[in-house]
Every structure is written in structure tokens, then in C-alpha cells.
Design a protein around this motif. Structure first.
Motif, mmCIF file in Angstrom:
data_model
loop_
_atom_site.group_PDB
_atom_site.id
_atom_site.type_symbol
_atom_site.label_atom_id
_atom_site.label_comp_id
_atom_site.label_asym_id
_atom_site.label_seq_id
_atom_site.Cartn_x
_atom_site.Cartn_y
_atom_site.Cartn_z
ATOM 1 N N TYR A 4 11.423 -0.339 -0.951
ATOM 2 C CA TYR A 4 10.381 -1.526 -1.188
ATOM 3 C C TYR A 4 10.768 -2.559 -0.578
ATOM 4 C CZ TYR A 4 8.843 1.289 -5.292
ATOM 5 O OH TYR A 4 8.162 2.270 -6.181
ATOM 6 N N ASP A 26 5.485 9.225 0.816
ATOM 7 C CA ASP A 26 6.077 9.037 -0.389
ATOM 8 C C ASP A 26 6.824 10.181 -1.067
ATOM 9 O OD1 ASP A 26 6.642 7.778 -2.812
ATOM 10 O OD2 ASP A 26 4.713 7.334 -3.503
ATOM 11 N N SER A 34 4.474 4.370 -6.822
ATOM 12 C CA SER A 34 5.385 4.005 -5.501
ATOM 13 C C SER A 34 4.276 4.154 -4.498
ATOM 14 C CB SER A 34 6.632 4.834 -5.199
ATOM 15 O OG SER A 34 6.154 6.208 -5.399
ATOM 16 N N THR A 35 3.264 5.093 -4.586
ATOM 17 C CA THR A 35 2.144 5.107 -3.615
ATOM 18 C C THR A 35 1.294 4.184 -3.606
ATOM 19 O OG1 THR A 35 2.262 7.743 -4.203
ATOM 20 C CG2 THR A 35 0.253 6.886 -3.059
#
Length: 85
Positions: A4, A26, A34-35
Motif C-alpha cells: 500500500y 492484485d 485491495s482492488t
């Protein structure tokens, strides 16, 4: 955390250079959290993969509030099978 951090650091390059069109992979996309983070910081071409599509289908496909841009592709694969394709 490091992934990140790298995505956020790269986001300034994305915002300042309109010709820069990064792609993201991803791995372990799960329910797409997270996508979504990657998409929101400027990675609009994303291959999202997870060995099980259960969470993706529940929270992205079947959820009325779920949304997946056309530039995001989900693969029900692990990382090794993704690389083999």
C-alpha cells in the motif's frame, strides 16, 4: 503495509503524468477491498486474482452495491496458474 505504501507513493506520479498508465496485479484479491484501493489511487487496469471466487462473487458481483469497472478483470487462479496462462 509495504504494498500500500508503494501504491500511494506511485499515485503522485499517476496524478501528475496523464500519459502514465500503470497496471496492477492484485494477488489475493478476496472481496475486492485491495482492488478498490488500487483503483482509487489511480491503477485503473487491474488483474485481480484469488484461488477462490466466493468472496469476490459475494461482495462484488452479487452485492447490489458492488461494482467492478470494465478495466478490472478477476481471475479465479492462484499466482502460479496466473503466470502459466
Amino acid at each position: 503495509k509495504e504494498a500500500y505504501d508503494a501504491a500511494m507513493k506511485d499515485s503522485s506520479k499517476i496524478k501528475t503524468n496523464k500519459d502514465y498508465k500503470p497496471r496492477a496485479l492484485d494477488v489475493g484479491a478476496g472481496a475486492g477491498v485491495s482492488t478498490e484501493v488500487l483503483y482509487n489511487v489511480g491503477y485503473h487496469t487491474i488483474d485481480a486474482l484469488d484461488w477462490s471466487a466466493n468472496a469476490w462473487e459475494e461482495y462484488v458481483v452479487d452485492d447490489p452495491k458492488g461494482y467492478c469497472p470494465e478495466s478490472v478483470t478477476f481471475y479465479e487462479l492462484d499466482d502460479e496458474r496466473y503466470l502459466d496462462q
